[in-house]
Design a protein around this motif. Structure first.
Motif, mmCIF file in Angstrom:
data_model
loop_
_atom_site.group_PDB
_atom_site.id
_atom_site.type_symbol
_atom_site.label_atom_id
_atom_site.label_comp_id
_atom_site.label_asym_id
_atom_site.label_seq_id
_atom_site.Cartn_x
_atom_site.Cartn_y
_atom_site.Cartn_z
ATOM 1 N N ALA A 96 13.602 -0.266 13.666
ATOM 2 C CA ALA A 96 14.668 -0.657 12.969
ATOM 3 C C ALA A 96 14.051 0.110 11.890
ATOM 4 C CB ALA A 96 14.966 -2.117 12.724
ATOM 5 N N SER A 97 13.746 0.421 10.831
ATOM 6 C CA SER A 97 13.226 0.915 10.153
ATOM 7 C C SER A 97 12.991 2.284 9.710
ATOM 8 C CB SER A 97 11.721 0.244 9.258
ATOM 9 O OG SER A 97 11.877 -1.663 8.816
ATOM 10 N N GLY A 98 13.019 2.836 10.735
ATOM 11 C CA GLY A 98 13.081 3.832 10.964
ATOM 12 C C GLY A 98 11.526 5.249 11.218
ATOM 13 N N ILE A 99 10.875 4.356 10.978
ATOM 14 C CA ILE A 99 9.667 4.755 11.145
ATOM 15 C C ILE A 99 9.681 5.335 12.672
ATOM 16 C CG2 ILE A 99 6.682 4.288 11.059
ATOM 17 C CD1 ILE A 99 7.549 1.707 9.348
ATOM 18 N N THR A 100 8.643 6.957 12.452
ATOM 19 C CA THR A 100 8.529 6.802 13.715
ATOM 20 C C THR A 100 6.543 7.887 13.803
ATOM 21 O OG1 THR A 100 9.234 9.382 12.630
ATOM 22 C CG2 THR A 100 10.932 7.721 14.030
ATOM 23 N N GLY A 101 6.837 8.208 15.105
ATOM 24 C CA GLY A 101 6.136 9.043 15.219
ATOM 25 C C GLY A 101 3.719 8.824 14.668
ATOM 26 N N ASP A 102 3.161 8.971 14.513
ATOM 27 C CA ASP A 102 1.408 8.518 14.391
ATOM 28 C C ASP A 102 1.827 7.404 14.212
ATOM 29 O OD1 ASP A 102 0.757 10.604 16.299
ATOM 30 O OD2 ASP A 102 0.403 12.016 14.495
ATOM 31 N N TRP A 103 2.750 7.435 12.714
ATOM 32 C CA TRP A 103 2.774 5.427 11.793
ATOM 33 C C TRP A 103 3.025 5.164 12.149
ATOM 34 C CZ3 TRP A 103 0.072 4.995 8.239
ATOM 35 C CH2 TRP A 103 0.333 5.970 7.296
ATOM 36 N N VAL A 128 10.379 4.644 26.951
ATOM 37 C CA VAL A 128 9.650 3.354 27.182
ATOM 38 C C VAL A 128 7.819 3.819 26.935
ATOM 39 C CG1 VAL A 128 8.929 3.432 29.789
ATOM 40 C CG2 VAL A 128 10.902 2.876 28.755
ATOM 41 N N TRP A 129 7.697 5.394 26.877
ATOM 42 C CA TRP A 129 5.782 5.353 26.548
ATOM 43 C C TRP A 129 5.426 5.313 24.830
ATOM 44 C CZ3 TRP A 129 2.332 5.643 30.224
ATOM 45 C CH2 TRP A 129 3.054 6.326 31.169
ATOM 46 N N GLU A 130 5.995 5.454 24.861
ATOM 47 C CA GLU A 130 6.128 5.122 23.250
ATOM 48 C C GLU A 130 5.932 2.963 23.341
ATOM 49 O OE1 GLU A 130 9.261 4.477 20.032
ATOM 50 O OE2 GLU A 130 8.090 6.962 19.475
ATOM 51 N N THR A 131 6.841 2.065 23.604
ATOM 52 C CA THR A 131 6.614 0.904 23.747
ATOM 53 C C THR A 131 5.108 0.564 24.241
ATOM 54 O OG1 THR A 131 8.765 0.641 24.196
ATOM 55 C CG2 THR A 131 7.553 -0.819 24.746
ATOM 56 N N VAL A 132 4.870 1.058 25.686
ATOM 57 C CA VAL A 132 3.435 1.407 26.399
ATOM 58 C C VAL A 132 1.846 1.734 25.264
ATOM 59 C CG1 VAL A 132 2.271 1.756 28.732
ATOM 60 C CG2 VAL A 132 4.731 0.925 28.195
ATOM 61 N N ILE A 133 2.702 2.746 25.005
ATOM 62 C CA ILE A 133 1.072 2.599 24.018
ATOM 63 C C ILE A 133 0.926 2.090 22.810
ATOM 64 C CG2 ILE A 133 0.299 4.375 22.606
ATOM 65 C CD1 ILE A 133 1.714 6.754 24.351
ATOM 66 N N ALA A 134 1.868 1.398 22.731
ATOM 67 C CA ALA A 134 2.340 0.921 20.880
ATOM 68 C C ALA A 134 1.523 -0.451 21.513
ATOM 69 C CB ALA A 134 3.587 0.561 20.673
ATOM 70 N N ILE A 135 2.295 -1.436 22.785
ATOM 71 C CA ILE A 135 1.509 -2.290 23.202
ATOM 72 C C ILE A 135 -0.132 -2.476 23.132
ATOM 73 C CG2 ILE A 135 1.298 -4.135 25.069
ATOM 74 C CD1 ILE A 135 4.564 -3.979 25.079
ATOM 75 N N PHE A 190 1.495 -8.773 22.190
ATOM 76 C CA PHE A 190 3.389 -8.803 21.813
ATOM 77 C C PHE A 190 3.366 -8.486 20.574
ATOM 78 C CE2 PHE A 190 5.692 -13.222 20.071
ATOM 79 C CZ PHE A 190 6.654 -12.582 20.809
ATOM 80 N N ALA A 191 2.755 -9.208 19.418
ATOM 81 C CA ALA A 191 2.367 -8.690 18.388
ATOM 82 C C ALA A 191 3.007 -7.386 18.039
ATOM 83 C CB ALA A 191 1.346 -9.315 17.109
ATOM 84 N N GLY A 192 2.257 -6.202 18.755
ATOM 85 C CA GLY A 192 2.439 -5.192 18.616
ATOM 86 C C GLY A 192 3.989 -4.784 19.362
ATOM 87 N N LEU A 193 4.257 -4.935 19.778
ATOM 88 C CA LEU A 193 6.049 -5.055 19.886
ATOM 89 C C LEU A 193 6.697 -5.430 19.051
ATOM 90 C CD1 LEU A 193 7.899 -4.787 22.416
ATOM 91 C CD2 LEU A 193 7.336 -6.601 23.207
ATOM 92 N N VAL A 232 -0.470 3.591 14.374
ATOM 93 C CA VAL A 232 -1.215 2.966 13.106
ATOM 94 C C VAL A 232 -1.021 1.528 13.191
ATOM 95 C CG1 VAL A 232 -2.106 3.131 10.866
ATOM 96 C CG2 VAL A 232 -1.926 5.069 12.023
ATOM 97 N N ILE A 233 0.933 1.008 12.931
ATOM 98 C CA ILE A 233 1.022 -0.433 12.283
ATOM 99 C C ILE A 233 1.260 -1.206 13.436
ATOM 100 C CG2 ILE A 233 2.262 0.530 10.284
ATOM 101 C CD1 ILE A 233 4.489 0.576 12.401
ATOM 102 N N CYS A 234 1.151 0.035 14.971
ATOM 103 C CA CYS A 234 0.850 -1.182 16.396
ATOM 104 C C CYS A 234 -0.548 -1.600 15.932
ATOM 105 C CB CYS A 234 1.181 -0.855 17.250
ATOM 106 S SG CYS A 234 3.498 -0.795 17.590
#
Length: 103
Positions: free
Chosen positions: A59-66, A7-14, A48-51, A69-71
């Protein structure tokens, strides 16, 4: 059960994506004439694009700081990243999501 970490990961990404979109808006537009509606729409579209990119990255297995960056970068790119993601999503669903635009 809801995982607090996700949940926190999602909020931070958005938030990162929204900041990316706002940064691009401030970088490219005349700041004196910006309307609140433009700012809010940019924040919403970028978030929305970030989400969507976050979900794809997970789904691609990317984790952590990446993920951050991509969001954040997807927020900077904004609606264009959604156009890019239409084709692979259509392949997964086995439908042509661009059919209306081609006609």
């Amino acid at each position: 059960m809801i995982e607090v970490q996700r949940v926190w990961e999602t909020v931070i990404a958005i938030l990162l994506a929204s900041c990316g979109g706002l940064a691009r808006l401030l970088h490219t537009k005349n700041r004196k004439k910006m309307l609140w509606s433009l700012i809010l729409s940019e924040l919403f579209i970028s978030g929305f694009a970030g989400l969507m990119v976050l979900m794809l990255a997970r789904a691609s297995g990317i984790t952590g700081d990446w993920l951050g960056v991509i969001c954040g970068m997807s927020g900077w790119i904004g609606p264009r990243i959604l156009d890019i993601l239409i084709q692979p999503a259509g392949k997964v669903l086995d439908i042509d999501l661009m059919a209306k635009e081609k006609a």
